[in-house]
Scaffold this motif. Sequence first.
Motif, short mmCIF file in Angstrom:
data_model
loop_
_atom_site.label_atom_id
_atom_site.label_comp_id
_atom_site.label_asym_id
_atom_site.label_seq_id
_atom_site.Cartn_x
_atom_site.Cartn_y
_atom_site.Cartn_z
N ALA A 139 0.83 -1.21 0.00
CA ALA A 139 0.00 0.00 0.00
C ALA A 139 0.87 1.26 0.00
O ALA A 139 0.58 2.24 -0.70
N ALA A 140 1.95 1.24 0.78
CA ALA A 140 2.84 2.40 0.83
C ALA A 140 3.58 2.59 -0.50
O ALA A 140 3.72 3.71 -0.99
N ILE A 141 4.03 1.50 -1.09
CA ILE A 141 4.78 1.57 -2.36
C ILE A 141 3.90 2.13 -3.48
O ILE A 141 4.30 3.01 -4.23
N ALA A 194 7.74 2.83 3.22
CA ALA A 194 8.25 2.03 2.10
C ALA A 194 8.26 2.93 0.88
O ALA A 194 7.29 3.64 0.62
N ALA A 195 9.36 2.90 0.15
CA ALA A 195 9.53 3.75 -1.05
C ALA A 195 9.30 5.23 -0.74
O ALA A 195 8.80 5.98 -1.57
N GLY A 196 9.64 5.63 0.48
CA GLY A 196 9.52 7.03 0.87
C GLY A 196 8.15 7.46 1.32
O GLY A 196 7.95 8.61 1.72
N ASN A 197 7.16 6.56 1.30
CA ASN A 197 5.79 6.88 1.72
C ASN A 197 5.50 6.25 3.09
O ASN A 197 5.98 5.15 3.38
N PRO A 198 4.70 6.91 3.93
CA PRO A 198 4.38 6.32 5.24
C PRO A 198 3.61 5.01 5.09
O PRO A 198 2.76 4.88 4.22
#
Length: 470
Positions: free
Chosen positions: A250-252, A416-420
């Motif tokens: 979901a974050a990615i 993950a990938a810079g997102n919360p």
Amino acid sequence: MDHFDWSTPFPEGVISFLDTDLYKLTMQCAVFKYYPDVPVTYAFTNRTPEKKLSRKAFSWLCEQISKLGNISLSEDELRYLQTHCKYLSPPYLEFLKDFRLKPREQLKSTFKPIGADTGAEDELGDIHIDIKGKWVDTILYEIPLLALTSEAYFKFMDTDWNYDGQEKKAYDKGMRLLEAGCITSEFGTRRRRDYHTQALVFRGLVKASKDAEKRGLPGKLSGTSNVHLAMRFNIAPVGTVAHEWFMGIAAITDDYPNATEEALRRWIGCFGEGVLGIALTDTFGTPEFLKAFSKPIRYLPDTPNIPLMDEGERPTTSSRTYAEVYAGVRQDSGDPANFVKLMREFYEKQGIKDKKTIVFSDSLNIEKCIEYKRISEEQGFRPTFGVGTFLTNDFVQLSTGKKSVPLNIVIKLSSAAGNPAIKISDNIGKNTGDSEKVAQVKKLLGYVEKEWAGGDETSRWGKAEDVVQS
């Protein structure tokens, strides 16, 4: 058969690469296949903040963490995985041969004194553990770090206990569950008192299982999530997936309405249909999960074991839904009775007649297992139980007879990938991650807030004033 030498001194810390829960390996296998270069962070939370470490305890913890970098997969452990966990792909197992954790590079532990910083060994403080690196390289930290933090607390802070009677206590609990017809697994690695306790407990459960079999009792011990203990007893470990898989995807993607389906799709893409087929429903709330669960499976190009079409071609979509293909679901937050009712209504609406499994795993004890077994079977389900802290951290203070209360600690993916990365769950007490993002996603998904009387995270396994009945 357990081949461990019980006459040796009790082991300290984490003693094996496989001293972890199976689902960390299955998720690492899937991350290795689909997300090998994604950067992530993890955050540590103590839901029992009154339980603090001393500086001496923190120093011991740091020493044990540094030792994690010396542990690697042995030849015997590799052979065990090849024999008992055939769903782990050969490329992944090849990757594991040379895999090492690198705590000096990937992990930062800090100690924050609650008063003036005197530097004294007995000074109390809060600890913070931050993990940063590629997902595939850092995913295995969670279980050993939680186990080591718990061990540090009960080695230096709450020391008014001993191992006497632990195996017998586990045997007695096991017999009660087996007499009641419960199918039970031991899930207690993350919050165990220490490795020796978990080994004693599982040995007690295995003895109970053998005696129950001789007596023809209806229950069954289905195993342990701890891969090293499973190897010691030469049985297959148990487990499937954690919230982390759904949180990470979901974050990615930052596409919460479609993230759950993508997580299910890639899980089947890694392992195939009918393999590791227990779905965890509550990462963003069970109603949201069921929307994805009811959809037909869309195959990824390299999904293993897909039945070919009449022309010999690989299909792109299955005639069956995820709900049809998965053996069942895991209940890990919220009101279990409401969950059972919701799942029965869902399967009936889907026209699914197969008998499905519900795995209960949220802070269980004997009474809860027996109650949840009754309500599940009344609704036509096959219930099983993953019992953790109640088995591996159930002690009494020797001087008072009161409960020696476990820590409630978690390590969750924080980005993950810079997102919360967030988790909502079916109980407000288990919300995890950036509060602004949690609120945004709840609004986006139309999440209905739930509180459950049994969901107090600060006292899941009792309180210090509880007098233990012998």
